[in-house]
Design an enzyme around this catalytic site. Structure first.
Site, PDB file in Angstrom:
ATOM      1  N   ASP A 187       0.850  -1.205   0.000  1.00 17.92           N
ATOM      2  CA  ASP A 187       0.000   0.000   0.000  1.00 17.92           C
ATOM      3  C   ASP A 187       0.877   1.244   0.000  1.00 17.92           C
ATOM      4  O   ASP A 187       1.798   1.377   0.796  1.00 17.92           O
ATOM      5  CB  ASP A 187      -0.934   0.018   1.215  1.00 17.92           C
ATOM      6  CG  ASP A 187      -2.155   0.892   0.961  1.00 17.92           C
ATOM      7  OD1 ASP A 187      -3.273   0.346   0.935  1.00 17.92           O
ATOM      8  OD2 ASP A 187      -1.995   2.121   0.772  1.00 17.92           O
TER       9      ASP A 187
ATOM     10  N   ASP B 129       4.228   1.804  -5.555  1.00 11.18           N
ATOM     11  CA  ASP B 129       3.094   2.288  -6.348  1.00 11.18           C
ATOM     12  C   ASP B 129       2.764   1.237  -7.406  1.00 11.18           C
ATOM     13  O   ASP B 129       3.596   0.934  -8.269  1.00 11.18           O
ATOM     14  CB  ASP B 129       3.526   3.615  -7.007  1.00 11.18           C
ATOM     15  CG  ASP B 129       2.445   4.217  -7.877  1.00 11.18           C
ATOM     16  OD1 ASP B 129       1.464   3.525  -8.213  1.00 11.18           O
ATOM     17  OD2 ASP B 129       2.606   5.401  -8.242  1.00 11.18           O
TER      18      ASP B 129
ATOM     19  N   THR C  79     -16.607   2.251   2.637  1.00 16.12           N
ATOM     20  CA  THR C  79     -15.214   2.636   2.888  1.00 16.12           C
ATOM     21  C   THR C  79     -15.122   4.133   2.605  1.00 16.12           C
ATOM     22  O   THR C  79     -16.094   4.744   2.167  1.00 16.12           O
ATOM     23  CB  THR C  79     -14.244   1.909   1.931  1.00 16.12           C
ATOM     24  OG1 THR C  79     -14.524   2.367   0.595  1.00 16.12           O
ATOM     25  CG2 THR C  79     -14.407   0.395   1.982  1.00 16.12           C
TER      26      THR C  79
ATOM     27  N   TYR D 232     -12.788   5.812 -14.417  1.00 15.65           N
ATOM     28  CA  TYR D 232     -12.876   4.679 -13.487  1.00 15.65           C
ATOM     29  C   TYR D 232     -13.647   3.510 -14.114  1.00 15.65           C
ATOM     30  O   TYR D 232     -13.206   2.355 -14.072  1.00 15.65           O
ATOM     31  CB  TYR D 232     -13.576   5.182 -12.223  1.00 15.65           C
ATOM     32  CG  TYR D 232     -13.778   4.156 -11.132  1.00 15.65           C
ATOM     33  CD1 TYR D 232     -12.728   3.788 -10.293  1.00 15.65           C
ATOM     34  CD2 TYR D 232     -15.034   3.586 -10.906  1.00 15.65           C
ATOM     35  CE1 TYR D 232     -12.926   2.868  -9.270  1.00 15.65           C
ATOM     36  CE2 TYR D 232     -15.233   2.678  -9.891  1.00 15.65           C
ATOM     37  CZ  TYR D 232     -14.180   2.325  -9.068  1.00 15.65           C
ATOM     38  OH  TYR D 232     -14.384   1.415  -8.067  1.00 15.65           O
TER      39      TYR D 232
ATOM     40  N   LYS E   1     -12.180  -0.165 -14.923  1.00 13.18           N
ATOM     41  CA  LYS E   1     -12.741  -1.366 -14.295  1.00 13.18           C
ATOM     42  C   LYS E   1     -13.244  -2.342 -15.362  1.00 13.18           C
ATOM     43  O   LYS E   1     -13.202  -3.557 -15.165  1.00 13.18           O
ATOM     44  CB  LYS E   1     -13.870  -0.987 -13.334  1.00 13.18           C
ATOM     45  CG  LYS E   1     -13.383  -0.277 -12.057  1.00 13.18           C
ATOM     46  CD  LYS E   1     -12.337  -1.077 -11.315  1.00 13.18           C
ATOM     47  CE  LYS E   1     -12.206  -0.695  -9.851  1.00 13.18           C
ATOM     48  NZ  LYS E   1     -11.080  -1.402  -9.189  1.00 13.18           N
TER      49      LYS E   1
END
Ligand code: NAD
Length: 314
Positions: free
Chosen positions: A38, A73, A198, A164, A168
């Site tokens: 992460d 990354d 989240t 996005y 995806k």
């Protein structure tokens, strides 16, 4: 604590927070060692912080497994190679790869900066490909592997997320392709679309974005129900993280190239895209299609039960 993944070694990206963290802990609970990857960024991908990865490492170790942090990354081909190599160096193999790291930069397409498209694609699609690419070398050689990628229901078409949603969608296509390339080597590749509360799914920006879509009628009833399940109190990823541990286990050896949807209350599977209607004519006698024929044929034979998702307004 179970033992279904005992002796297995897993690399989980985005494991510092949210869904990635819940998945890392679910795998550790079943006995897997975890390389916790992460970068520790803000929801839009800016900044860097080692504390999220470090804290997941601590929590994994409480299950008695080995856990090591990596702060690279995923969008860097070189850093992804280093993550895979670190998993092999620390634990001996890479058996499980969960690509969960992600960011968001929502805007309507006519307002979106090029950088917002590039950055979101770099983290999601390129990042997932980077890790699959490097892990596949080891998994193919050892004739064993479990790859689990993260998509989103946005892949089926959404509003305010052309970057996005298309990244995806790319992950879905990537999953189908990797499953077909690696299946013969005992490696499976599947993806899941989560619904979880989240920092990515809940907040004042997300509230405003959803409200705009509802007001403009640009969201289907089914998608709205999914969004509500995502944002509902108690929709923590811990409820469905065991589903990912299942996909990583021996019991799922024959589950390959599937796209699932998972939440606290729902598990489901998406259909594979298929041609649902067609008009075929004789190959040898066929002349170029005539527009006047298509004007009749397309509505009458192909667009049966079809509705434009966003018809023009007055
Ligand atoms: N929350 C949902 O309901 C939902 C719905 C659909 C899809 N998803 C997907 O699930 C995944 C996890 O989302 P979340 O809700 O847990 O978000 P989150 O923001 O809580 O966690 C994402 C994590 O990824 C890390 N990360 C981001 N960019 C990175 C990079 N370049 N390299 C390494 N790490 C990086 C972040 O530091 C963060 O810890 C994402 O891929 C997201 O698109 C989430």
């Amino acid at each position: 604590m179970g033992e279904r993944l005992k002796g297995r070694n897993a690399l989980v990206t985005g494991a510092g927070r949210g869904i990635g963290k819940a998945v890392a802990l679910a795998l550790a609970e079943e006995g897997a060692n975890i390389l916790v990857c992460d970068l520790g960024v803000a929801p839009d991908g800016t900044g860097a912080d080692k504390t999220p990865a470090d804290s997941t490492v601590e929590e994994c170790r409480r299950f008695g497994v080995k856990a090591v942090a990596h702060y690279g990354d995923v969008s860097s081909f070189k850093a992804a190679e280093d993550m895979v190599q670190a998993c092999v160096n620390h634990f001996g193999t890479i058996d499980i790869l969960c690509n969960i790291a992600g960011i968001l930069r929502p805007k309507m397409i006519f307002n979106m900066a090029e950088e917002d498209f590039d950055k979101v694609h770099a983290v999601h699609l390129k990042g997932t490909w980077n890790l699959c690419r490097h892990a596949s070398v080891f998994m193919r050689q050892q004739k064993y592997g479990r790859i689990v990628n993260t998509t989103s229901e946005a892949y089926a078409g959404t509003v305010g997320h052309t970057n996005y949603g298309s990244a995806k969608g790319g992950i879905v296509s990537l999953t189908y392709a990797v499953a077909r390339e690696l299946g013969r080597y005992g490696v499976t590749c599947n993806a899941f679309a989560p619904r979880a509360r989240t920092r990515m799914s809940v907040g004042s920006d997300q509230d405003a974005g959803l409200q705009k879509r509802i007001d403009s009628g640009l969201i289907s009833e089914e998608r709205l129900q999914g969004m509500e399940e995502t944002r509902r109190e108690g929709a923590e990823p811990e409820y469905f993280a065991p589903f990912i541990a299942y996909l990583a286990s021996d019991a799922a050896a024959n589950v390959n190239g599937c796209i699932f949807v998972v939440s606290r209350a729902t598990v489901g599977i998406w259909s594979h895209p298929q041609i649902v209607r067609k008009h075929t004519r004789d190959w040898d006698s066929a002349a170029p299609w005539k527009i006047e024929d298509l004007e009749k044929l397309v509505p009458q034979e192909l667009l049966v039960d079809y509705a434009n998702p966003a018809p023009p307004r007055e």
